[in-house]
Design a protein around this motif. Structure first.
Motif, PDB file in Angstrom:
ATOM      1  N   SER A 103      -2.100   8.389   3.689  1.00  0.00           N
ATOM      2  CA  SER A 103      -1.205   7.366   3.149  1.00  0.00           C
ATOM      3  C   SER A 103      -0.193   6.893   4.174  1.00  0.00           C
ATOM      4  CB  SER A 103      -0.468   7.910   1.920  1.00  0.00           C
ATOM      5  OG  SER A 103       0.345   9.026   2.280  1.00  0.00           O
ATOM      6  N   GLN A 149      -2.776   1.710   6.948  1.00  0.00           N
ATOM      7  CA  GLN A 149      -2.140   1.460   5.667  1.00  0.00           C
ATOM      8  C   GLN A 149      -1.025   0.429   5.813  1.00  0.00           C
ATOM      9  OE1 GLN A 149      -3.022   2.475   2.766  1.00  0.00           O
ATOM     10  NE2 GLN A 149      -4.412   4.167   3.173  1.00  0.00           N
ATOM     11  N   SER A 152      -0.481   0.036  -2.006  1.00  0.00           N
ATOM     12  CA  SER A 152      -0.816   1.149  -1.122  1.00  0.00           C
ATOM     13  C   SER A 152      -0.349   2.442  -1.775  1.00  0.00           C
ATOM     14  CB  SER A 152      -0.165   0.974   0.254  1.00  0.00           C
ATOM     15  OG  SER A 152       1.249   0.953   0.143  1.00  0.00           O
ATOM     16  N   SER A 208       5.970   3.535  -0.308  1.00  0.00           N
ATOM     17  CA  SER A 208       4.656   3.414   0.312  1.00  0.00           C
ATOM     18  C   SER A 208       4.709   2.480   1.507  1.00  0.00           C
ATOM     19  CB  SER A 208       3.661   2.867  -0.718  1.00  0.00           C
ATOM     20  OG  SER A 208       4.026   1.525  -1.064  1.00  0.00           O
ATOM     21  N   ASN A 237      -4.420   1.433  -4.044  1.00  0.00           N
ATOM     22  CA  ASN A 237      -4.733   1.237  -2.635  1.00  0.00           C
ATOM     23  C   ASN A 237      -5.614  -0.001  -2.497  1.00  0.00           C
ATOM     24  OD1 ASN A 237      -4.545   2.096   0.109  1.00  0.00           O
ATOM     25  ND2 ASN A 237      -6.690   2.658  -0.015  1.00  0.00           N
TER      26      ASN A 237
END
Length: 368
Positions: A49, A54, A85, A98, A261
């Motif tokens: 993550s 990302q 995300s 995130s 995501n």
């Protein structure tokens, strides 16, 4: 060494407000970046993550393992609530922290220098943005207004083949010139609206091209940024399939990660790369000064070569042919300040013969 002071009125010419020099932004020096590549190394970071992919995806001009490969631009997706995300952790209170939230806050701080202001396009304030960040090594003083020609294809998301969005900035429509850029606002050195159209001319008569309230984004020439309105690239849900009208960035999911995501930035990258059309030039202002070096018949007729005179008898000319009517050649011009510090050197393309019967006029041009 012989030095002569310039007559500022007659010997020095300074060009003011020169026309900028415009070249291609892409490292291949091609006008259009019609082929894009990604990095398998960066793609592997999606398992985390906090992996770099990302946050953004890098677009290369060649296969990333090639020695000719260079990053041309990076593309990021930002959401002020962190949607799109996975959260960095599953701890209590970590919801929404995130990569997309970091991106939104980072560019908000960069553009507004204010952590509480939101991106607004026209009168519309979306929750999300897309950011195209042109590699700083690829452009000079700034990106060139009126040259943005970005196509976004809907082919990867089941849009019909003719579904191609063509975007540009509205600088030409605003009457921008080199001496009066006529920016929409002053953030990051000034910006223009991103609109449907081409070569700086928008289609239609209003920048608010969706619902009469919103433009497609903002173009920041000095910062090398194109920030797009996220709401302009998604459709509203309709039944089981959804309405894909104007949905050029259809959200994706990655089964290897937890929910939330969407990888919207990767979808947008594919929508751009599959269009095979991304043009944006770079420009710089080059100031020029001209110095007219005048060598009169009585000047500069002796050489500075130390072998010209005797070392034991200071000032004694060794060669009789150089005593009455010497013949020398001018090969170099040096520009000095009042403290006799050498500031610039100009090399002549070929030596110029000089004696008491000849005069020379040499034009030295300095670009900076």
């Amino acid at each position: 060494m012989s030095l002569t002071r310039f007559d500022e009125a007659n010997d020095i010419v300074i060009l003011e407000n020169p026309a900028p020099i415009v070249t291609s932004t892409w490292s291949t020096n091609d006008n259009n970046l019609d082929t894009n590549f990604t990095s398998s190394v960066q793609s592997a970071s999606l398992v985390s993550s906090t992996g770099s992919m990302q946050f953004y995806i890098d677009a290369y001009n060649a296969v990333s393992t090639s020695t000719a490969a260079q990053v041309q631009y990076s593309l990021a997706y930002g959401h002020r609530h962190g949607s799109g995300s996975p959260d960095f952790t599953n701890d209590t209170g970590s919801f929404g922290f995130s990569a997309t939230r970091v991106n939104y806050n980072q560019y908000r701080q960069l553009v507004f220098q204010d952590e509480t202001q939101f991106f607004t396009f026209g009168t519309h304030t979306p929750d999300s943005i897309y950011v195209i960040n042109v590699n700083r090594a690829n452009y000079k003083q700034r990106l060139s207004a009126g040259t943005l020609d970005l196509h976004i294809s809907g082919a990867n998301i089941d849009q019909p083949a003719q579904s191609l969005l063509k975007l540009t900035d509205d600088s030409v429509s605003r009457g921008a010139t080199a001496n009066n850029p006529n920016y929409v606002g002053t953030n990051l050195g000034g910006y223009y609206n991103v609109v449907s159209g081409s070569v700086g001319i928008m289609s239609g008569s209003t920048i608010n091209q969706k619902g009469g309230s919103s433009s497609y984004g903002h173009f920041y020439p000095h910062a090398g940024l194109i920030i797009l309105n996220g709401d302009m690239f998604k459709g509203e849900a309709s039944g089981s399939t959804g309405d894909k009208t104007n949905r050029y960035s259809w959200p994706r999911t990655n089964p290897g990660l937890a929910e939330n995501n969407d990888l919207n930035h990767i979808s947008m990258y594919e929508a751009i790369s599959s269009s095979n059309h991304f043009i944006i030039d770079t420009e710089e202002d080059v100031n020029s000064q001209f110095y007219f070096v005048r060598a009169k018949n009585s000047q500069f007729n002796y050489t500075n070569n130390p072998s010209f005179t005797s070392g034991s008898s200071r000032g004694t000319i060794l060669f009789s042919s150089m005593r009455m009517n010497p013949k020398v050649f001018i090969t170099t011009v040096g520009l000095y300040n009042d403290q006799n510090d050498l500031l610039a050197v100009a090399k002549l393309s070929q030596p110029i013969a000089k004696d008491f019967t000849k005069e020379a006029l040499i034009r030295v041009k300095l670009d900076f």
